[in-house]
Motif scaffolding. Structure first.
Motif, PDB file in Angstrom:
ATOM      1  N   TYR A 177       0.846  -1.185   0.000  1.00 14.14           N
ATOM      2  CA  TYR A 177       0.000   0.000   0.000  1.00 14.14           C
ATOM      3  C   TYR A 177       0.881   1.235   0.000  1.00 14.14           C
ATOM      4  O   TYR A 177       1.929   1.264   0.645  1.00 14.14           O
ATOM      5  CB  TYR A 177      -0.904   0.018   1.236  1.00 14.14           C
ATOM      6  CG  TYR A 177      -1.988  -1.014   1.147  1.00 14.14           C
ATOM      7  CD1 TYR A 177      -3.200  -0.702   0.556  1.00 14.14           C
ATOM      8  CD2 TYR A 177      -1.775  -2.302   1.612  1.00 14.14           C
ATOM      9  CE1 TYR A 177      -4.193  -1.659   0.442  1.00 14.14           C
ATOM     10  CE2 TYR A 177      -2.769  -3.265   1.498  1.00 14.14           C
ATOM     11  CZ  TYR A 177      -3.972  -2.939   0.913  1.00 14.14           C
ATOM     12  OH  TYR A 177      -4.958  -3.885   0.788  1.00 14.14           O
ATOM     13  N   CYS A 228      -4.657   6.257   0.857  1.00 18.89           N
ATOM     14  CA  CYS A 228      -4.099   4.909   0.891  1.00 18.89           C
ATOM     15  C   CYS A 228      -4.613   4.144  -0.308  1.00 18.89           C
ATOM     16  O   CYS A 228      -5.820   4.097  -0.560  1.00 18.89           O
ATOM     17  CB  CYS A 228      -4.479   4.192   2.187  1.00 18.89           C
ATOM     18  SG  CYS A 228      -3.641   2.600   2.386  1.00 18.89           S
ATOM     19  N   CYS A 255      -7.591   1.730  -1.037  1.00 15.83           N
ATOM     20  CA  CYS A 255      -7.562   0.827   0.108  1.00 15.83           C
ATOM     21  C   CYS A 255      -8.979   0.657   0.628  1.00 15.83           C
ATOM     22  O   CYS A 255      -9.667   1.644   0.898  1.00 15.83           O
ATOM     23  CB  CYS A 255      -6.663   1.401   1.192  1.00 15.83           C
ATOM     24  SG  CYS A 255      -6.786   0.545   2.761  1.00 15.83           S
ATOM     25  N   CYS A 288      -6.800   3.990   7.998  1.00 13.68           N
ATOM     26  CA  CYS A 288      -6.692   2.532   7.980  1.00 13.68           C
ATOM     27  C   CYS A 288      -5.411   2.139   8.705  1.00 13.68           C
ATOM     28  O   CYS A 288      -4.587   2.983   9.044  1.00 13.68           O
ATOM     29  CB  CYS A 288      -6.665   2.035   6.538  1.00 13.68           C
ATOM     30  SG  CYS A 288      -5.305   2.735   5.599  1.00 13.68           S
ATOM     31  N   HIS A 348      -2.809   0.830   7.585  1.00 20.09           N
ATOM     32  CA  HIS A 348      -1.581   1.145   6.830  1.00 20.09           C
ATOM     33  C   HIS A 348      -1.104   2.553   7.180  1.00 20.09           C
ATOM     34  O   HIS A 348       0.080   2.783   7.385  1.00 20.09           O
ATOM     35  CB  HIS A 348      -1.839   1.029   5.327  1.00 20.09           C
ATOM     36  CG  HIS A 348      -2.558  -0.239   4.951  1.00 20.09           C
ATOM     37  ND1 HIS A 348      -3.834  -0.248   4.440  1.00 20.09           N
ATOM     38  CD2 HIS A 348      -2.175  -1.524   5.072  1.00 20.09           C
ATOM     39  CE1 HIS A 348      -4.218  -1.503   4.239  1.00 20.09           C
ATOM     40  NE2 HIS A 348      -3.225  -2.295   4.619  1.00 20.09           N
TER      41      HIS A 348
END
Ligand SMILES: [Zn+2]
Length: 172
Positions: A57, A70, A78, A86, A88
């Protein structure tokens, strides 16, 4: 080519390849966040997918607006980024704090982080699409700069690349 040479090459390749897939004894965060930088007015970087080793990502937080972005390296959004960061983006922020320290990251993003507070709890930006390609190509350039010496150490950064297949082809 002498067939013995081919065998020797293949054995070396196999040995290297086996070492590559063995997880590091003390897992470094690098495996999860191989690239983080404060650049282009963003905290941005590359975060490994928790579930799929082939996928990464590209996550970012924009300075000032704190817009969150993302997507995969193929520019797919994402699925976990809905109204709040998120995992990430959270991992990216954590790693940025490890690498640069909270003060520097907070200054760059222009956010007040009260003593003892986590960076992410002070950011309330909205999701926004940012093209992943730019960040991802910076990451690839960053990898190229590493000039990895011939070594049997695991190179987690290179796991996503099909270079091993090309390597085998070349050895044959
Ligand atoms: Zn994400």
């Amino acid at each position: 080519m002498d067939p013995d040479d081919v065998n020797a090459d293949e054995t070396a390749w196999e040995r290297r390849s086996v070492v590559r897939v063995v997880p590091p004894v003390a897992p470094r965060k690098l495996a999860k966040v191989p690239f983080v930088e404060l650049a282009d007015g963003r905290l941005q970087g590359v975060v490994s997918s928790g579930s799929d080793i082939e996928r990464v990502y590209v996550s970012s937080i924009t300075a000032g607006t704190h817009a969150l972005s993302c997507s995969t390296n193929n520019n797919r959004p994402c699925g976990a980024l809905h109204g709040h960061a998120c995992k990430h983006i959270r991992m990216l922020a954590d790693e940025a704090v490890v690498q640069y320290g909270t003060d520097r990251v907070a200054r760059y993003l222009r956010v007040e982080v009260p003593e003892g507070d986590a960076l992410m709890s002070c950011l309330h930006g909205q999701p926004e699409r940012t093209p992943a390609a730019v960040v991802f190509s910076r990451f690839l350039r960053h990898l190229a700069y590493l000039e990895v010496p011939d070594s049997t150490d695991p190179l987690v950064e290179l796991h996503w690349f099909p270079s091993t297949a090309a390597e085998t082809g070349a050895a044959r």
